[in-house]
Design a protein around this motif. Structure first.
Motif, short mmCIF file in Angstrom:
data_model
loop_
_atom_site.label_atom_id
_atom_site.label_comp_id
_atom_site.label_asym_id
_atom_site.label_seq_id
_atom_site.Cartn_x
_atom_site.Cartn_y
_atom_site.Cartn_z
N PRO A 56 0.84 -1.20 0.00
CA PRO A 56 0.00 0.00 0.00
C PRO A 56 0.88 1.26 0.00
N PRO A 57 0.29 2.42 -0.32
CA PRO A 57 1.09 3.65 -0.34
C PRO A 57 1.63 4.00 1.03
N GLU A 58 2.78 4.65 1.06
CA GLU A 58 3.39 5.08 2.32
C GLU A 58 3.05 6.55 2.55
N VAL A 59 2.31 6.82 3.60
CA VAL A 59 1.93 8.20 3.90
C VAL A 59 3.16 9.02 4.24
N ALA A 60 4.06 8.44 5.02
CA ALA A 60 5.28 9.13 5.44
C ALA A 60 6.39 8.10 5.58
N PRO A 61 7.63 8.50 5.36
CA PRO A 61 8.74 7.56 5.53
C PRO A 61 8.87 7.10 6.98
N GLU A 62 9.46 5.95 7.17
CA GLU A 62 9.60 5.41 8.52
C GLU A 62 10.54 6.25 9.38
N ARG A 63 11.52 6.88 8.75
CA ARG A 63 12.48 7.72 9.48
C ARG A 63 12.51 9.11 8.85
N ALA A 91 0.93 17.32 5.53
CA ALA A 91 0.19 17.35 4.28
C ALA A 91 -0.98 16.36 4.32
N PHE A 92 -0.76 15.19 4.90
CA PHE A 92 -1.83 14.19 4.98
C PHE A 92 -2.94 14.65 5.92
N ASP A 93 -2.57 15.33 6.99
CA ASP A 93 -3.57 15.90 7.89
C ASP A 93 -4.46 16.90 7.14
N ARG A 94 -3.82 17.76 6.33
CA ARG A 94 -4.61 18.72 5.54
C ARG A 94 -5.50 18.01 4.53
N PHE A 95 -4.97 16.98 3.90
CA PHE A 95 -5.74 16.23 2.91
C PHE A 95 -6.99 15.62 3.54
N ARG A 96 -6.84 15.00 4.71
CA ARG A 96 -7.99 14.37 5.37
C ARG A 96 -8.99 15.41 5.86
N SER A 100 -13.67 14.18 2.16
CA SER A 100 -14.48 13.22 2.91
C SER A 100 -13.67 11.97 3.21
N LEU A 101 -14.13 11.22 4.21
CA LEU A 101 -13.44 9.99 4.57
C LEU A 101 -13.45 8.99 3.42
N ALA A 102 -14.56 8.96 2.68
CA ALA A 102 -14.66 8.02 1.55
C ALA A 102 -13.64 8.36 0.47
N LEU A 103 -13.50 9.64 0.17
CA LEU A 103 -12.54 10.04 -0.86
C LEU A 103 -11.11 9.79 -0.37
N ALA A 104 -10.82 10.12 0.88
CA ALA A 104 -9.48 9.88 1.42
C ALA A 104 -9.14 8.40 1.39
N ALA A 105 -10.15 7.55 1.68
CA ALA A 105 -9.91 6.11 1.69
C ALA A 105 -9.63 5.57 0.30
N VAL A 111 -6.57 1.55 7.15
CA VAL A 111 -5.62 0.99 8.10
C VAL A 111 -4.27 1.70 8.00
N VAL A 112 -3.87 2.09 6.79
CA VAL A 112 -2.62 2.81 6.60
C VAL A 112 -2.75 4.23 7.15
N ALA A 113 -3.90 4.85 6.91
CA ALA A 113 -4.13 6.21 7.40
C ALA A 113 -4.11 6.26 8.92
N GLU A 114 -4.75 5.29 9.55
CA GLU A 114 -4.79 5.29 11.01
C GLU A 114 -3.40 5.04 11.60
N ARG A 115 -2.62 4.20 10.97
CA ARG A 115 -1.26 3.97 11.46
C ARG A 115 -0.44 5.25 11.35
N ALA A 116 -0.58 5.96 10.26
CA ALA A 116 0.14 7.22 10.10
C ALA A 116 -0.30 8.22 11.16
N ALA A 117 -1.61 8.26 11.45
CA ALA A 117 -2.12 9.19 12.46
C ALA A 117 -1.55 8.86 13.84
N ARG A 118 -1.45 7.57 14.16
CA ARG A 118 -0.89 7.18 15.47
C ARG A 118 0.57 7.56 15.57
N GLU A 119 1.33 7.36 14.49
CA GLU A 119 2.75 7.71 14.51
C GLU A 119 2.93 9.21 14.68
#
Length: 304
Positions: A56-63, A91-96, A100-105, A111-119
């Motif tokens: 899946p796409p990477e919202v942000a690099p791991e480091r 940038a992802f925060d602004r995008f979301r 809408s959630l449907a378009l962002a998804a 699952v990728v978006a939520e992981r990025a949000a937690r990080e």
């Protein structure tokens, strides 16, 4: 081909960074393996493109990125960290927030978006900086970004023979009180100024804009609110920093004649001065020139 985006960057002197970052950036600036300015934007773009096409796409690099843009003025080394991870989260925060959630998804699996949000939340709870050294704008240069600069701080390079250069192409140190824009052997248009000058110009323009333009609608327009936000951003950096406006990939949307004729910074200065003097007709004429220049460029965003 670079993305159709412009960039506003702040370069801080390496002495402004705490250890061990100070030593790391000092060594990095002298490294022969770091991306040079001519290739840095391309390298940054290639890295972002690789993350976008991943499955899946990477919202942000791991480091966080260990790369930076580098400028030298005299004996002082200034660096502008890429901060790719932080900028990707922001940038992802602004995008979301804007879709809408449907378009962002449809672009990023939940699952990728939520992981990025937690990080990102862990980053914030750790007290890490949230103010990036680089702002970006797609398909146009916000009119507010022209305010910190003066017309004679422009460097235009059209990528052809030396005659196509309108500013010194390899100069790193200029006359006292001037910060020349180190050009690259590629098509580019940049402005560079010292932080005290940028802050002074923004502070001087703010009451003028507030009294004459207020906070009217229009994305990218010159309003007091946007100018105040820019002032707060500049205030968060070292007073001996440099500020750079880079047209980035937008130069590929304009031909050579258009780039030579682009005096957006000068026109902004004339418009602000006319507003301050109460010369409404001149102020409106200059402001309209700015709007008319950038309207067709912005319109390309929705072109098929």
């Amino acid at each position: 081909m670079f993305p159709y985006a412009a960039y506003l960057r702040v370069y801080e002197p390496v002495t402004a960074f705490p250890e061990p970052a100070r030593t790391l950036w000092t060594v990095y600036a002298d490294s022969r393996r770091r991306p040079r300015r001519a290739g840095a934007l391309g390298a940054e773009h290639a890295e972002a493109a690789r993350r976008l096409v991943a499955v899946p796409p990477e919202v942000a690099p791991e480091r966080e990125s260990r790369d930076a843009y580098v400028r030298r003025v005299g004996d002082t080394v200034h660096v502008c960290p890429w901060e790719t991870r932080l900028r990707s989260w922001l940038a992802f925060d602004r995008f979301r927030a804007e879709h809408s959630l449907a378009l962002a998804a449809a672009f990023v699996p939940p699952v990728v978006a939520e992981r990025a949000a937690r990080e990102f939340e862990r980053w914030k709870r750790a007290g890490r900086p949230l103010q990036p050294h680089i702002l970006s704008s797609t398909w146009h240069v916000p009119l507010t970004w022209f305010v910190p600069f003066a017309a004679d701080e422009r460097c235009l390079v059209l990528g052809g023979p030396p005659g196509d250069r309108e500013a010194p192409a390899a100069q790193e140190e200029g006359p006292a009180g001037r910060v020349p824009a180190t050009a690259v052997p590629a098509r580019t248009l940049v402005y560079v100024t010292a932080m005290p000058e940028a802050r002074r110009r923004v502070a001087a323009a703010l009451p003028v804009v507030r009294d004459t333009l207020g906070d009217g609608p229009g994305e990218g327009s010159l309003t007091a609110g946007r100018l105040e936000t820019l002032g707060h951003w500049l205030a968060g950096f070292h007073p001996r920093a440099l500020v750079e406006l880079d047209y980035g990939g937008l130069v590929h949307l304009l031909d050579d004649a258009a780039l030579r004729a682009d005096e957006s910074v000068a026109e902004t200065g004339v418009a602000l001065a006319a507003m301050a003097r109460g010369e409404g007709e001149l102020a409106v004429a200059m402001y309209q020139r700015l709007v008319d220049r950038w309207r067709p460029v912005r319109a390309l965003e929705s072109a098929n």
